[in-house]
Enzyme design. Sequence first.
Site, short mmCIF file in Angstrom:
data_model
loop_
_atom_site.label_atom_id
_atom_site.label_comp_id
_atom_site.label_asym_id
_atom_site.label_seq_id
_atom_site.Cartn_x
_atom_site.Cartn_y
_atom_site.Cartn_z
N SER A 122 -31.65 0.40 -41.10
CA SER A 122 -32.78 1.15 -41.19
C SER A 122 -33.44 0.70 -40.99
O SER A 122 -34.41 -1.06 -41.77
CB SER A 122 -33.11 2.10 -42.30
OG SER A 122 -31.56 2.95 -43.00
N HIS A 125 -33.13 8.21 -48.10
CA HIS A 125 -32.65 7.54 -48.33
C HIS A 125 -32.42 7.95 -49.13
O HIS A 125 -30.79 8.62 -50.22
CB HIS A 125 -31.93 6.53 -47.30
CG HIS A 125 -32.06 6.82 -46.11
ND1 HIS A 125 -30.33 7.02 -45.11
CD2 HIS A 125 -32.26 6.25 -44.66
CE1 HIS A 125 -30.61 7.19 -44.30
NE2 HIS A 125 -32.62 6.43 -43.48
#
Lengths: 503, 503
Positions: free
Chosen positions: B358, B468
């Site tokens: 990410s 997340h």
Amino acid sequence: MRGIMRIRLGGGRFRATATAAGASGAAPNKSELGKQPFMAQFGQGSVEPPSNSAPAMLDPRHSERLLKKVSMLMHEAVHMRNSSLPNATLRQLREDYLMLNMDYRQRALIVLGTQFGVDRKRLKGLMQHYMTLNSVGNTEETIEDKTSDSGIDAAHYRTERDLRAALVPLSSRLFEQMNGQVGGLKFLVDLRADLKTALLKNNLASLRALDSDLQGLFATWLSPACLELHRITWNDAACLLEKIVTYEAVHPITNLYDLKRRLGTGRRCFGYFHPAMPGEPLVFIEVALTKGIEGSAQKVLFGEPPCDEAVADCALFYSITSTQPGLKGIELGNFLIKRVVHLLRQEMPEVQNFVTLSPIPGFMHWLLAKLATQCHVQKSGDKSANSKLSEKLLFPEEEVKLEACRDEGNSKGPVEFMYDVLSSAEHEWASSEKLLEALRPPLLRLCARYILQEKKRGAALDPVTNFHVRNGASVEQLNWMGDTSSKGLAASAGLMVNYRYRH
Amino acid sequence: MRGIMRIRLGGGRFRATATAAGASGAAPNKSELGKQPFMAQFGQGSVEPPSNSAPAMLDPRHSERLLKKVSMLMHEAVHMRNSSLPNATLRQLREDYLMLNMDYRQRALIVLGTQFGVDRKRLKGLMQHYMTLNSVGNTEETIEDKTSDSGIDAAHYRTERDLRAALVPLSSRLFEQMNGQVGGLKFLVDLRADLKTALLKNNLASLRALDSDLQGLFATWLSPACLELHRITWNDAACLLEKIVTYEAVHPITNLYDLKRRLGTGRRCFGYFHPAMPGEPLVFIEVALTKGIEGSAQKVLFGEPPCDEAVADCALFYSITSTQPGLKGIELGNFLIKRVVHLLRQEMPEVQNFVTLSPIPGFMHWLLAKLATQCHVQKSGDKSANSKLSEKLLFPEEEVKLEACRDEGNSKGPVEFMYDVLSSAEHEWASSEKLLEALRPPLLRLCARYILQEKKRGAALDPVTNFHVRNGASVEQLNWMGDTSSKGLAASAGLMVNYRYRH
């Protein structure tokens, strides 16, 4: 809960046992022995018991403990709402609830209804705040040129949003969390079926509120776009076909062979499924392809395929069944009919007529009450209270014909005679040529009045009429001796009706 | 509205033109000429223009007339709610709205927001009634034995239900009717994108309320159970694949060939679709199957298939993109990741690690602000206001290493030097061995602090971290030079992070 059959291999042969209709018992239990051979032939060892069926017996102390645990888990689940969902807690809650028998379930539901409502103190605080806001008559302004904003306006909108949030009961938050889980929707649908059962025994405001909240949630969750149309055929899984046999409510299906005919040439069967409840038809419809508009249920049910599919010009919807007592009040049939009409129109452009062949479940009940009232009025003479109720149900020529059918020595008036004849449990009139001829004109006339003119709160009195007319269908024709089964004779003197869909 | 390309056959060759980003313009417009050859090769004559794109120009008088008509149709639609829906009216309303340009659409939205709210007079009446009800302290009673009902109780529940109904704005009723129509949901999603654009220009309370109402409706309509998971492959329709190319927001896709690599061996791509918006991926995720946890975006994007699928032990989620600006605030990515993890776990039991690769989009912004503050504090001396802001960002040994990198004659402090180096638009530091070595320890350390400790209203400051971590993932590892693209260097000094999913 719906009396689905469970087949067990016992003592060298199949035994059929119906599950105790623990939870809702709303759908008919049809575990006739007649079904056995087909089950055996399909080699189906066991059919899943319905998910909400209660265990046969639980030690009361164990039940008390479980109820306490359920109550505690509900509190936990609701107060965790701002963080990630405790899936295991929710699953545990569901499992524990399902372990309870109906009495304890009812108590759990009352806890849910009374302790998981709205925070009324907070709500009243918000209301007091809202009341103090000066209202701006914003409908009077020239809104279209509005490009700035007043603080008062913003406070109104904000407080309305807060009010909306404050009015969501804690129970609804719990339901929303459950709906996010695998199997959660089916659990909630069955929970509402339990609720319906509980309400019959104990019509509490808290339970009614819970029921109406759940209905509202189902209405948004089961949006038509999410429903999957599936044509049910003989290629489908036996466990699905068996459900169709069990659920069918309009023209009972005897067994899987009986169903096979309804899935064959010249017939169609479609079901609506929701992705969160796989293998569970929420509502299904049976269609016969015919030449002309058929008026006899028996011909459709037991006749050979009515005609070659290629020459059919009519799709006859002869049965529509909602399967989930917990989804009462959610309109699914409406969308199903329209979608099937749309589909058949595309597939078979030569089919021009889309009509139902429908029962008239409330006709005899209404008619017998009317006849009884007139008997009473005639007997008790001409008091003014009675004269208001007095009405001519029969034409003179109809009275003459009916009088001619009486046995010798029977001096009852034609209305009372008609009452006697129609209310007999054996329906002997249906096998007497003379009576049939005498009854036909008044029954058709009064049935037309019942369907077209009798209302309750502005809607058609007959529930089936109301359903189809509200969906946009029109009354097409009445059918004499349309359903000669004893169920049909008892409910509507054998009359059936076609409603036409034009979309 | 999303700058989807329209290809027209003109003058004997294909020309690529991007539609004017009429409605929302939120997604990137990527009609580079580089895409042309592939389009031509696919023989794709035209791609559907996005449904809400406004016509180039409309005569203002015509627009005024249309706006009036739209406003009138809205009133009609809302007041018909109790009878069967006038589908044609709703369709007309949608068509007319789409004919308006952005200015007129904004005016139509203001009409919707201000004239189709809540009936405040009725609401206040209900509130006054509710206030008069005597509250029963029902939490104190022994509720479990409750089998009777008080009238006050019933009145509370009833009035709460009425309040709930009165708080539903007329606009929401209109939206609900539209959602029942084919294409209705997509229309409303695009309408909310328009609303987002309008709010940038004109932050009215009525528009904000409309926006939040629509968000609430979408959240119930797009329940995870209704979303269909589809694995996107090279066998899919080109018009779908082209959308993936256009929408991809994390690691831009150059063209269809670039996409083809991301759909090949060792890669997966999954999208979430809603039955009411066919062919429209609402959110999609790209996965690489790797041996070990990969930390470099460039290796994943441009390397050969990282490894044989049979030996892969890690599913690396390297990109997740939400495509609909109108669905902002609706959590779909969360469910998509979990569902894909579940699916891959079943399909490939040897894959044990489910991690993301990410970006850290907010790191450099945060770090440069921190560095700038310290420069300022150091310059303005030891005033008490400053001493509160003062903090040691660098360890002494880090300062020494950085000072050693300075050009001769540069006497700036290490913090100011680091600010200068990192804020340069050309990112020269990333090609200097010496600077890389000096920067690596403080950047990794400060980035770990940014990700793990920096909060905003209790949530992680970085939006991707917040996404997340809120979904239940944990921070696994930081990757030095994980994204060496200029976008990656600018946003996070080339750092990337892996988050691990364990479900």
